[in-house]
Motif scaffolding. Structure first.
Motif, mmCIF file in Angstrom:
data_model
loop_
_atom_site.group_PDB
_atom_site.id
_atom_site.type_symbol
_atom_site.label_atom_id
_atom_site.label_comp_id
_atom_site.label_asym_id
_atom_site.label_seq_id
_atom_site.Cartn_x
_atom_site.Cartn_y
_atom_site.Cartn_z
ATOM 1 N N GLU A 181 -1.978 -6.041 -5.068
ATOM 2 C CA GLU A 181 -1.101 -5.393 -4.103
ATOM 3 C C GLU A 181 -0.649 -4.040 -4.626
ATOM 4 O OE1 GLU A 181 0.975 -9.683 -2.945
ATOM 5 O OE2 GLU A 181 1.625 -8.425 -4.612
ATOM 6 N N SER A 182 -0.342 -3.156 -3.709
ATOM 7 C CA SER A 182 0.213 -1.855 -4.089
ATOM 8 C C SER A 182 1.014 -1.312 -2.921
ATOM 9 C CB SER A 182 -0.894 -0.883 -4.484
ATOM 10 O OG SER A 182 -1.781 -0.671 -3.399
ATOM 11 N N GLY A 240 4.572 -0.830 -2.774
ATOM 12 C CA GLY A 240 5.994 -1.084 -2.660
ATOM 13 C C GLY A 240 6.804 0.038 -3.285
ATOM 14 N N LEU A 264 1.921 -0.898 2.550
ATOM 15 C CA LEU A 264 1.455 -1.835 1.535
ATOM 16 C C LEU A 264 -0.041 -2.071 1.701
ATOM 17 C CD1 LEU A 264 4.263 -4.557 1.649
ATOM 18 C CD2 LEU A 264 4.207 -2.422 0.359
ATOM 19 N N CYS A 276 -3.379 -4.561 0.035
ATOM 20 C CA CYS A 276 -3.743 -5.727 -0.764
ATOM 21 C C CYS A 276 -5.255 -5.889 -0.699
ATOM 22 C CB CYS A 276 -3.056 -6.977 -0.238
ATOM 23 S SG CYS A 276 -3.578 -8.504 -1.060
ATOM 24 N N THR A 299 5.130 -7.493 -4.474
ATOM 25 C CA THR A 299 5.538 -6.116 -4.681
ATOM 26 C C THR A 299 6.916 -5.922 -4.058
ATOM 27 O OG1 THR A 299 4.876 -3.792 -4.400
ATOM 28 C CG2 THR A 299 4.353 -5.279 -2.586
ATOM 29 N N GLN A 300 7.792 -5.257 -4.796
ATOM 30 C CA GLN A 300 9.177 -5.110 -4.354
ATOM 31 C C GLN A 300 9.298 -3.975 -3.346
ATOM 32 O OE1 GLN A 300 12.113 -6.910 -5.312
ATOM 33 N NE2 GLN A 300 12.993 -5.726 -3.627
#
Length: 121
Positions: free
Chosen positions: A6-7, A9, A20, A22, A115-116
């Motif tokens: 994932e990326s 956030g 986002l 994934c 991811t936050q």
């Protein structure tokens, strides 16, 4: 095995946008559906949106009209475009993939690491 990366956030002000991504990789026979779930502190994990390989989507009422899910089948990647973000969208967002694996094509669910997303008011 299947890996989900994932990326996207981060921290954003209320009213802002984030995207986002994934990506799924591994010995996948077919990627049947992907989706996003989220978990805020002290709350249960909840559905945000899902999409099938054919493009059929489902989304929580709380995000309809603000979030858009899409999929790139060639890249085994799902995206979540989040607009008009609100403080209540703050959570850890988890990617989910439902895949069929060789040789028997049994179906399994896999999860990303999370991811936050933090929305400041």
């Amino acid at each position: 095995q299947v890996q989900l990366v994932e990326s996207g956030g981060g921290l954003v002000q209320a009213g802002g946008s984030l995207r986002l991504s994934c990506a799924a990789s591994g010995s996948i026979f077919s990627l049947n559906a992907m989706g996003w779930y989220r978990q805020a502190p002290g709350k249960q994990r909840e559905l945000v949106a899902t999409i099938t390989r054919g493009g059929s989507t489902n989304a929580a009422d709380s995000v309809k009209g603000r979030f858009t899910i899409s999929i790139n089948n060639a890249r085994n990647t799902v995206y979540l475009q989040m607009n008009s973000l609100k403080s209540e969208d703050t959570a850890v967002y988890y990617c989910n993939a439902r895949v069929s694996l060789p040789p028997r094509r049994n179906e399994y669910d896999y999860w990303g690491q999370g991811t936050q997303v933090t929305v400041s008011s």
